[in-house]
Design an enzyme around this catalytic site. Structure first.
Site, short mmCIF file in Angstrom:
data_model
loop_
_atom_site.label_atom_id
_atom_site.label_comp_id
_atom_site.label_asym_id
_atom_site.label_seq_id
_atom_site.Cartn_x
_atom_site.Cartn_y
_atom_site.Cartn_z
N SER A 49 0.81 -1.28 -0.04
CA SER A 49 -0.08 0.04 -0.13
C SER A 49 0.93 1.10 0.00
O SER A 49 0.63 2.27 -0.61
CB SER A 49 -0.97 -0.06 1.35
OG SER A 49 -0.14 0.31 2.45
N MET A 88 10.67 -7.10 4.99
CA MET A 88 10.63 -7.70 6.36
C MET A 88 12.01 -8.49 6.09
O MET A 88 12.16 -9.81 6.73
CB MET A 88 9.62 -8.26 6.53
CG MET A 88 8.44 -7.74 6.47
SD MET A 88 8.74 -6.46 7.62
CE MET A 88 8.29 -6.88 9.16
N HIS A 89 13.39 -8.05 5.99
CA HIS A 89 14.71 -8.87 5.90
C HIS A 89 15.64 -7.61 6.50
O HIS A 89 15.78 -6.76 6.05
CB HIS A 89 14.89 -9.23 4.76
CG HIS A 89 16.29 -9.87 4.33
ND1 HIS A 89 16.45 -11.20 4.55
CD2 HIS A 89 17.72 -9.37 4.22
CE1 HIS A 89 17.97 -11.46 4.50
NE2 HIS A 89 18.41 -10.21 4.07
N LEU A 131 19.20 -6.34 6.52
CA LEU A 131 20.01 -6.11 5.73
C LEU A 131 21.36 -6.22 6.43
O LEU A 131 21.70 -5.34 7.49
CB LEU A 131 20.01 -5.14 4.92
CG LEU A 131 18.52 -5.09 4.05
CD1 LEU A 131 18.22 -3.54 3.84
CD2 LEU A 131 18.92 -5.91 3.09
N ASN A 168 14.17 3.48 4.90
CA ASN A 168 12.93 2.59 5.36
C ASN A 168 11.99 3.32 6.11
O ASN A 168 12.16 4.52 6.80
CB ASN A 168 13.82 1.77 6.46
CG ASN A 168 12.83 0.85 7.01
OD1 ASN A 168 12.05 -0.21 6.17
ND2 ASN A 168 12.72 0.82 8.28
N HIS A 181 9.53 2.97 8.99
CA HIS A 181 9.11 2.06 10.14
C HIS A 181 7.90 2.65 10.85
O HIS A 181 7.78 3.94 11.39
CB HIS A 181 10.38 2.16 11.22
CG HIS A 181 10.04 1.07 12.45
ND1 HIS A 181 9.93 -0.18 12.06
CD2 HIS A 181 10.48 1.35 13.52
CE1 HIS A 181 9.88 -0.52 13.33
NE2 HIS A 181 10.18 0.17 14.30
N ASP A 198 16.83 -0.09 12.44
CA ASP A 198 15.75 1.00 12.69
C ASP A 198 16.36 2.08 13.57
O ASP A 198 15.87 2.77 14.07
CB ASP A 198 14.51 0.54 13.53
CG ASP A 198 13.80 -0.48 12.52
OD1 ASP A 198 12.88 -1.34 12.94
OD2 ASP A 198 13.83 -0.36 11.31
N GLU A 212 1.00 6.52 7.59
CA GLU A 212 2.31 6.07 6.83
C GLU A 212 2.41 6.78 5.57
O GLU A 212 3.39 7.05 4.80
CB GLU A 212 2.38 4.52 6.87
CG GLU A 212 2.68 3.92 8.01
CD GLU A 212 2.81 2.52 7.85
OE1 GLU A 212 1.97 1.76 7.33
OE2 GLU A 212 3.75 2.03 8.55
N1 LIG Z 1 20.10 -3.47 8.70
C1 LIG Z 1 19.00 -2.92 8.48
N2 LIG Z 1 18.02 -3.94 7.83
C2 LIG Z 1 16.79 -3.19 7.71
C3 LIG Z 1 16.38 -2.18 8.35
C4 LIG Z 1 17.22 -1.48 9.02
O1 LIG Z 1 17.09 -0.23 9.61
N3 LIG Z 1 18.68 -1.74 9.13
N4 LIG Z 1 15.05 -1.81 8.21
C5 LIG Z 1 14.12 -3.04 8.20
C6 LIG Z 1 12.59 -2.98 8.10
N5 LIG Z 1 12.39 -3.48 9.39
C7 LIG Z 1 11.65 -2.57 10.24
O2 LIG Z 1 11.45 -1.34 9.88
C8 LIG Z 1 12.54 -4.73 9.80
C9 LIG Z 1 12.35 -5.78 9.12
C10 LIG Z 1 12.39 -7.10 9.51
C11 LIG Z 1 12.99 -7.48 10.45
C12 LIG Z 1 13.29 -8.89 10.89
O3 LIG Z 1 13.60 -9.10 12.36
N6 LIG Z 1 13.10 -9.63 10.19
C13 LIG Z 1 13.47 -11.07 10.26
C14 LIG Z 1 12.69 -11.96 9.49
C15 LIG Z 1 11.02 -11.61 9.90
C16 LIG Z 1 9.88 -12.13 8.98
O4 LIG Z 1 10.25 -12.84 7.92
O5 LIG Z 1 8.66 -11.99 9.43
C17 LIG Z 1 14.90 -11.41 9.62
O6 LIG Z 1 15.31 -10.69 8.70
O7 LIG Z 1 15.36 -12.49 10.06
C18 LIG Z 1 13.27 -6.35 11.64
C19 LIG Z 1 13.07 -5.04 11.13
C20 LIG Z 1 14.55 -3.40 6.54
N7 LIG Z 1 15.93 -4.07 6.86
N1 GAR Z 2 9.70 -2.94 10.37
C1 GAR Z 2 9.28 -2.80 9.03
C2 GAR Z 2 7.88 -2.78 9.07
O1 GAR Z 2 6.80 -3.12 10.02
N2 GAR Z 2 7.20 -2.12 8.03
C3 GAR Z 2 5.72 -1.93 7.93
O2 GAR Z 2 5.26 -2.93 7.00
C4 GAR Z 2 4.01 -2.31 6.47
C5 GAR Z 2 3.94 -2.53 5.04
O3 GAR Z 2 2.73 -1.90 4.31
P1 GAR Z 2 2.57 -2.03 2.94
O4 GAR Z 2 3.18 -3.46 2.40
O5 GAR Z 2 1.09 -2.03 2.79
O6 GAR Z 2 3.26 -0.85 2.38
C6 GAR Z 2 3.75 -0.88 6.97
O7 GAR Z 2 3.00 -0.80 8.20
C7 GAR Z 2 5.33 -0.74 7.27
O8 GAR Z 2 5.36 0.27 8.44
#
Ligand SMILES: Nc1nc2c(c(=O)[nH]1)N[C@@H](CN(C=O)c1ccc(C(=O)N[C@@H](CCC(=O)O)C(=O)O)cc1)CN2
Ligand code: GAR
Length: 218
Positions: A16, A105-106, A108, A125, A127, A167, A198
């Site tokens: 979205s 959701m990965h 990096l 990103n 958040h 984050d 958002e």
């Molecule tokens: N090094 C960084 N990588 C990412 C960031 C960041 O700030 N630094 N932002 C994220 C987005 N994010 C939160 O905003 C976020 C996404 C995913 C995870 C996480 O724990 N992922 C797990 C898998 C979870 C799942 O598959 O549901 C994982 O990677 O093992 C934490 C924060 C984008 N990446």
């Molecule tokens: N930690 C990262 C995280 O939680 N991100 C969240 O995933 C959703 C994506 O929605 P979308 O696929 O509809 O854009 C959003 O709520 C965003 O804040």
């Protein structure tokens, strides 16, 4: 408008926020060109949104890398690092100037961050929390639970730079979201309010970064 900034968008789900950016670009109110949308999940509806907008897409699958390593902590780490190194290569081929994580959701690793930094590609990103609060996944749910327990009276969403520490990159734009009086806003209602906040924050935050990048090119 100056030459549109080339951006790659990383997603994992509904898309979205991606759709908000696509629509703003189509309305010629965001100076960007989405060169690719990449997802780590094949079923991400955001890939369909990109296809409908004639934007190139890519699905990059971590499982393929995990199968090439033992299911030990070391093996998983090696798989993730190989995945990240290839992710960086896939992205750099398109020569973007900016990578925007919108629900990607990965986590990096430096194997991704370092090649992009070396190529001068900025990563930002979205958040759904305030700086330093509820880092990681399920931030919306965790904020709602904390409010129900009387621990907080506001939360928010932010666009921030991406660094290795999840984050914790420099906030670019922060939008606070107050909780409503009483404790009768359920999670579904609250989540809807967060998502609506958002979309506007993403558009404003991305626009700020696009303007910074365009100014540097002049
Ligand atoms: N090094 C960084 N990588 C990412 C960031 C960041 O700030 N630094 N932002 C994220 C987005 N994010 C939160 O905003 C976020 C996404 C995913 C995870 C996480 O724990 N992922 C797990 C898998 C979870 C799942 O598959 O549901 C994982 O990677 O093992 C934490 C924060 C984008 N990446
Ligand atoms: N930690 C990262 C995280 O939680 N991100 C969240 O995933 C959703 C994506 O929605 P979308 O696929 O509809 O854009 C959003 O709520 C965003 O804040």
């Amino acid at each position: 408008m100056s030459t549109p900034i080339r951006i790659t968008v990383l997603i994992s789900g509904n898309g979205s926020n991606l759709q908000a950016v696509i629509d703003k670009i189509a309305a010629q109110q965001l100076n960007a060109n989405i060169v690719r949308v990449l997802s780590n999940r094949k079923d991400a509806y955001g890939l369909e949104r990109a296809r409908k907008a004639n934007i190139p897409t890519q699905y990059h699958n971590l499982v393929k890398y995990k199968k090439q390593h033992p299911a030990t902590p070391e093996g998983v780490q090696a798989a993730r690092e190989e995945y990240d190194a290839e992710l960086a290569r896939l992205i750099l081929v398109d020569e973007p100037e900016l990578v925007v994580c919108l629900g990607f959701m990965h986590v990096l690793s430096p194997r991704f961050l370092e090649p992009l930094q070396a190529a001068g590609v900025r990563i930002i990103n979205l958040h759904p929390a305030l700086p330093g609060a509820f880092n990681g996944v399920a931030a919306i749910e965790r904020a709602h639970a904390a409010w129900m327990e009387g621990k907080i009276d506001k939360t928010g969403v932010m666009i921030h730079d991406v660094i290795s520490e999840v984050d914790m990159g420099k906030p670019i734009l922060v939008q606070e979201i107050p909780f409503q009086k009483g404790r009768d806003e359920d999670l579904e209602m609250f989540e809807k309010r967060v998502h609506e906040t958002e979309w506007g924050t993403v558009l404003a935050g991305v626009d700020m970064v696009l303007k910074e990048l365009a100014a540097k090119k002049q």
